[in-house]
Design an enzyme around this catalytic site. Structure first.
Site, PDB file in Angstrom:
ATOM      1  CG  ASP A   1      -0.805 -20.146   2.386  1.00 55.66           C
ATOM      2  OD1 ASP A   1      -0.197 -19.698   3.380  1.00 55.66           O
ATOM      3  OD2 ASP A   1      -0.265 -20.908   1.571  1.00 55.66           O
TER       4      ASP A   1
ATOM      5  CG  ASP B   1      -7.726  -4.715   2.164  1.00 60.62           C
ATOM      6  OD1 ASP B   1      -8.869  -4.653   2.645  1.00 60.62           O
ATOM      7  OD2 ASP B   1      -7.399  -4.144   1.112  1.00 60.62           O
TER       8      ASP B   1
ATOM      9  CE1 TYR C   1      -2.838  -3.240   0.894  1.00 60.80           C
ATOM     10  CE2 TYR C   1      -4.412  -1.453   0.804  1.00 60.80           C
ATOM     11  CZ  TYR C   1      -4.133  -2.793   0.778  1.00 60.80           C
ATOM     12  OH  TYR C   1      -5.149  -3.704   0.630  1.00 60.80           O
TER      13      TYR C   1
ATOM     14  CE  LYS D   1       2.952 -17.984   0.869  1.00 58.47           C
ATOM     15  NZ  LYS D   1       2.132 -19.197   0.935  1.00 58.47           N
TER      16      LYS D   1
END
Ligand code: NAI
Length: 336
Positions: free
Chosen positions: A207, A231, A127, A174
């Site tokens: 995930d 988000d 972002y 991640k």
């Protein structure tokens, strides 16, 4: 106006924004909350008038008042101006996005006792908006992760857990793939976690988290993560309790905070008087708590819970037949 009256910057926003803001203002009046409002503009609708979707006077007003309540603002997809939301978060350094997700009584979903909190870093990650065309057909978008921002958001999550008697904070990452950026975030999480020995700290790959959340949401408590994961995960979590119409949010910085729903401008129902104002209303409850107006916060919260528990008045997004005005009246009546 009483001695304790606080001034809040009120931003209508676009689409259903003015409708849900108006509903909330009426309910605040019904609850006799000691607030007065300074109306300021932001969003796509006002961009032509000001030459920007985020006029300086709006940012200055929130800074001066220390507190803003905001309807959703539209952002075009593709080229164009920075989102007014991203601009507001950056310019006011509203670094912590707080999204509590709790089952709503009377709203039937797959799970009954969801009680999760998403703490999302609000100022960096993809972002940061640093993108460029390397050669035609190849675009580079940079993910920025800093030690400073990662440490302060992790500390915010642990301090929140202590304050709200929560048991566990999960770092969502991640780092198996993004070893440097998410690795740095995880290092910061581990350092901060050592300062809070009474709060359980765990790490989960994003995930896997998504799969676990839709199967066993009760496994999680407070979750802290970078901007983009936050988000996506916060919308996923809102789906566990009935959708975007019922989930509140807050963007919190050191010197001020802006409270807003998680949902967008809902162009498909805008102007029809059908929007569910609950999400902005529950964001307003968070705001009242933040302003130390707990009795007014509980008054509104209890009224909302009463309306949902009775189940007689429900908006269309939750399978009901009632409109914004009817829901608003039901909440006001439930306070008397
Ligand atoms: P959206 O949240 O506006 O709509 C998704 C779906 O949820 C639609 O079917 C809509 O009718 C429904 N919905 C959302 N809020 C509702 C409510 N209060 N009551 C009843 N139904 C509701 O998401 P979408 O379509 O992806 O975004 C539309 C615009 O909103 C875009 O320009 C986007 O950039 C902006 N947006 C702004 C946000 C903000 O200002 N905080 C957050 C998310 C999106």
């Amino acid at each position: 106006m009483t001695a304790q009256t606080r001034t809040v910057t009120l931003i209508n926003g676009d689409g259903i924004g003015p409708e849900v803001v108006d509903a909330v203002r009426k309910i605040l009046e019904g609850a006799k909350a000691p607030l007065q409002f300074e109306y300021k503009d932001a969003g796509a609708e006002v961009a032509n008038k000001y030459g920007t979707n985020l006029p300086n006077e709006t940012v200055e007003s929130v800074l001066r008042n220390g507190c803003g309540l905001k309807g959703p603002t539209a952002t075009g997809i593709g080229s164009g101006q920075q989102s007014a939301n991203v601009g507001l978060r950056k310019r006011l350094d509203l670094y912590a996005s707080l999204r509590p997700v709790k089952s709503v009584p009377g709203v039937k979903t797959r799970y009954e006792n969801v009680d999760l909190v998403v703490v999302r870093e609000n100022t960096e990650d993809l972002y940061a908006g640093i993108e460029h065309i390397v050669v035609p057909g190849v675009v580079e978008s940079l993910k920025i992760i800093t030690e400073k921002a990662s440490t302060r958001i992790c500390r915010y999550a642990f301090e929140y857990a202590v304050k709200k008697n929560r048991k566990k904070v999960s770092a969502v990452h991640k780092a198996n793939i993004m070893k440097l950026s998410d690795g740095l975030f995880l290092d910061c999480f581990r350092k901060v976690a050592r300062e809070f020995p009474n709060i359980q700290a765990e790490e989960v790959i994003v995930d896997n988290l998504c799969m676990q959340l839709v199967k066993n949401p009760e496994k999680y408590d407070v979750m802290v993560m970078e901007n983009l994961y936050g988000d996506i995960v916060s919308d996923l979590c809102s789906g566990l309790v009935g959708g975007l119409g019922v989930v509140p949010g807050a963007n919190i910085g050191h010197s001020c905070a802006v409270f807003e729903a998680v949902h967008g401008t809902a162009p498909d129902i805008a102007g029809k008087g059908l929007a569910n104002p609950t999400a902005l209303l529950m964001s307003t409850v968070m705001m009242l708590d933040w302003l130390n107006m707990e009795s007014h916060a509980r008054r509104i919260e209890n009224a909302v819970w009463k309306v949902y528990t009775e189940g007689k008045v429900k908006t269309g997004d939750l399978g009901g037949k009632h409109n914004t005005a009817e829901f608003t009246k039901a909440v006001i009546d439930a306070m008397s």
